[in-house]
Design a protein around this motif. Structure first.
Motif, short mmCIF file in Angstrom:
data_model
loop_
_atom_site.label_atom_id
_atom_site.label_comp_id
_atom_site.label_asym_id
_atom_site.label_seq_id
_atom_site.Cartn_x
_atom_site.Cartn_y
_atom_site.Cartn_z
N ARG A 294 42.08 21.32 41.49
CA ARG A 294 42.93 22.37 40.90
C ARG A 294 42.58 23.75 41.44
NH1 ARG A 294 45.74 25.45 40.41
NH2 ARG A 294 47.15 26.16 38.76
N MET A 295 41.30 24.01 41.66
CA MET A 295 40.88 25.30 42.21
C MET A 295 41.51 25.57 43.57
SD MET A 295 36.84 25.84 41.47
CE MET A 295 36.25 26.40 39.87
N PHE A 296 41.58 24.51 44.39
CA PHE A 296 42.03 24.68 45.77
C PHE A 296 43.51 24.32 45.97
CE2 PHE A 296 37.47 24.65 46.17
CZ PHE A 296 37.23 25.54 47.20
N LEU A 297 44.20 24.05 44.86
CA LEU A 297 45.62 23.67 44.95
C LEU A 297 46.45 24.76 45.62
CD1 LEU A 297 47.89 21.67 44.20
CD2 LEU A 297 48.07 22.87 41.99
N HIS A 298 46.19 26.00 45.25
CA HIS A 298 46.94 27.13 45.81
C HIS A 298 46.00 28.11 46.52
CE1 HIS A 298 50.53 25.76 43.83
NE2 HIS A 298 50.00 25.88 42.62
N ILE A 299 45.00 27.58 47.19
CA ILE A 299 44.01 28.45 47.84
C ILE A 299 44.67 29.33 48.90
CG2 ILE A 299 43.34 26.87 49.70
CD1 ILE A 299 40.98 29.08 47.53
N ASP A 300 45.83 28.90 49.41
CA ASP A 300 46.55 29.71 50.41
C ASP A 300 47.04 31.04 49.82
OD1 ASP A 300 48.22 27.75 48.95
OD2 ASP A 300 49.89 28.78 49.95
N GLN B 158 38.21 33.31 47.20
CA GLN B 158 37.91 32.19 48.10
C GLN B 158 36.42 31.88 48.11
OE1 GLN B 158 39.64 33.57 51.85
NE2 GLN B 158 41.17 31.96 51.71
N ALA B 159 35.60 32.92 48.21
CA ALA B 159 34.15 32.73 48.29
C ALA B 159 33.59 32.13 47.01
CB ALA B 159 33.46 34.06 48.60
N LYS B 160 34.09 32.57 45.85
CA LYS B 160 33.60 32.05 44.57
C LYS B 160 33.93 30.56 44.45
CE LYS B 160 32.02 35.97 43.01
NZ LYS B 160 30.57 36.20 42.92
N PHE B 161 35.15 30.19 44.80
CA PHE B 161 35.54 28.79 44.70
C PHE B 161 34.76 27.93 45.70
CE2 PHE B 161 40.06 29.65 42.86
CZ PHE B 161 39.48 30.12 41.71
N GLU B 162 34.53 28.45 46.89
CA GLU B 162 33.75 27.71 47.89
C GLU B 162 32.32 27.50 47.41
OE1 GLU B 162 34.47 26.20 50.58
OE2 GLU B 162 36.51 26.85 51.04
N PHE B 163 31.76 28.50 46.76
CA PHE B 163 30.39 28.39 46.26
C PHE B 163 30.30 27.31 45.18
CE2 PHE B 163 27.05 29.75 43.20
CZ PHE B 163 25.94 29.61 44.03
N ILE B 164 31.24 27.31 44.26
CA ILE B 164 31.26 26.27 43.21
C ILE B 164 31.36 24.89 43.83
CG2 ILE B 164 32.62 25.32 41.30
CD1 ILE B 164 33.30 28.22 40.52
N LYS B 165 32.22 24.75 44.83
CA LYS B 165 32.39 23.46 45.50
C LYS B 165 31.08 23.02 46.15
CE LYS B 165 35.26 20.90 48.79
NZ LYS B 165 34.07 20.21 49.38
N ASP C 61 47.91 31.19 38.27
CA ASP C 61 47.04 30.17 38.87
C ASP C 61 45.62 30.28 38.30
OD1 ASP C 61 46.61 28.06 40.85
OD2 ASP C 61 45.41 29.54 41.92
N LEU C 62 45.09 31.50 38.24
CA LEU C 62 43.73 31.70 37.73
C LEU C 62 43.65 31.35 36.25
CD1 LEU C 62 42.67 34.98 39.58
CD2 LEU C 62 42.03 32.63 40.11
N CYS C 63 44.71 31.65 35.50
CA CYS C 63 44.76 31.27 34.07
C CYS C 63 44.59 29.76 33.92
CB CYS C 63 46.09 31.67 33.45
SG CYS C 63 46.25 33.41 33.02
N GLU C 64 45.32 29.02 34.72
CA GLU C 64 45.31 27.56 34.59
C GLU C 64 43.98 26.97 35.07
OE1 GLU C 64 48.82 26.70 36.82
OE2 GLU C 64 50.18 27.11 35.13
N ILE C 65 43.42 27.55 36.13
CA ILE C 65 42.10 27.10 36.59
C ILE C 65 41.06 27.37 35.52
CG2 ILE C 65 40.26 27.56 38.25
CD1 ILE C 65 42.51 28.16 40.30
N ASP C 66 41.14 28.55 34.91
CA ASP C 66 40.18 28.93 33.87
C ASP C 66 40.24 27.96 32.70
OD1 ASP C 66 38.18 30.42 32.75
OD2 ASP C 66 39.32 32.28 32.61
#
Length: 308
Positions: A279-285, A294-301, A74-79
């Motif tokens: 895409r970042m939050f697609l698999h946030i679960d 979670q915190a890094k993605f929330e900050f970017i958002k 997942d992180l590979c694809e987000i990157d």
């Protein structure tokens, strides 16, 4: 002596990951093998392990805590999507920097040639040699070789900005800022240096988010940038912007709003950023137990929401 390691098969590498505590519950071993042999190699994929904590002591000492291979995938694809977005944004900024320089030259009554000659004369001997080598390399370039042939060693600014690298363009921008005593341009120069750092990493396909826990910032964030994202509390801003990678990405987002004014471009980039966030939050679960990610993605958002 260099500590060499044997070349392992994909199956052996997956077994190694299992021994390190990596699970295969959200993805099968077969699908993981297909991913490593068709999309991303083991060395790059395994790099994202740095975002996850390990057990310290006990039977599982040194193993990763609640890490599934699907998270690495997942992180590979987000990157990859971050890199694509960064390159598009940086190219737009580079184009608009050229326009900005031409506008400044016109505003200051330049003839177009003297400013380029003055820039070359301002360089050290090593700087002149590097510039000449850069132009020489581009002589056989099918896209800009003709411009170099036409202008040779007497470049007009409108031609010069088309045949130099982004790095040289930024340095020329700094020179013009000094010549025109333009404080705003000087401030923007530092933003552009940061943009170039991320653009180069993305263009060379380097991993961007393989280690989001680093605090390796090399300089302070731009004051105006901090003012712009002030709705995010100071403690949160400071925590996330300690990372050079995060600072460069946020600087890119901010710089785009400064350099690229066109409505069409803004619409395009908003759509790209929206796609990136989706895409970042697609698999946030996946990351319920991994608060760092979670915190890094929330900050970017939050930054995207404020700026765009």
């Amino acid at each position: 002596m260099l500590n060499t390691k044997p070349l392992l098969t994909t199956n052996q590498l997956l077994t190694h990951l299992q021994k390190k505590g990596v699970k295969f519950q959200l993805i099968t071993l077969n699908d993981a093998e297909t991913f490593l042999t068709t999309y991303n190699n083991y060395f790059r994929t395994a790099a994202y392990r740095k975002n996850f904590e390990k057990y310290n002591g006990g039977k599982k000492d040194g193993q990763y805590i609640d890490l599934d291979f699907a998270m690495l995938k997942d992180l590979c694809e987000i990157d990859a999507q971050i890199r694509q977005t960064a390159v598009v944004m940086a190219l737009d900024i580079e184009r608009c920097v050229r326009v900005k320089l031409l506008n400044e030259a016109e505003k200051h009554g330049e003839d177009g040639y003297a400013i380029v000659a003055d820039y070359r004369a301002s360089l050290s001997q090593n700087g002149i040699e590097r510039l000449d080598k850069e132009l020489e390399r581009n002589k056989n370039n099918p896209y800009c070789g003709g411009i170099i042939d036409k202008y040779n060693n007497s470049y007009a600014i409108w031609a010069f900005v088309e045949v130099i690298s982004f790095g040289t363009l930024i340095d020329f921008y700094r020179f013009c800022a000094d010549i025109y005593s333009d404080k705003t341009m000087r401030n923007y120069f530092y933003l552009l240096v940061s943009v170039k750092g991320l653009r180069n990493a993305a263009a060379h396909n380097n991993c961007i988010i393989h280690n989001m826990r680093l605090s390796d910032r090399k300089h302070k964030p731009d004051f105006q940038l901090l003012q712009k994202i002030q709705p995010i509390n100071k403690e949160t801003r400071n925590k996330h912007l300690q990372s050079e990678r995060m600072l460069q990405f946020v600087t890119l987002l901010y710089s785009y709003t400064l350099f690229v004014p066109g409505t069409d471009e803004q619409t395009k980039i908003k759509a790209m950023l929206n796609g990136l966030l989706l895409r970042m939050f697609l698999h946030i679960d996946y990351y319920k137990k991994h608060t760092l990610i979670q915190a890094k993605f929330e900050f970017i958002k939050k930054v995207v929401d404020i700026l765009y």
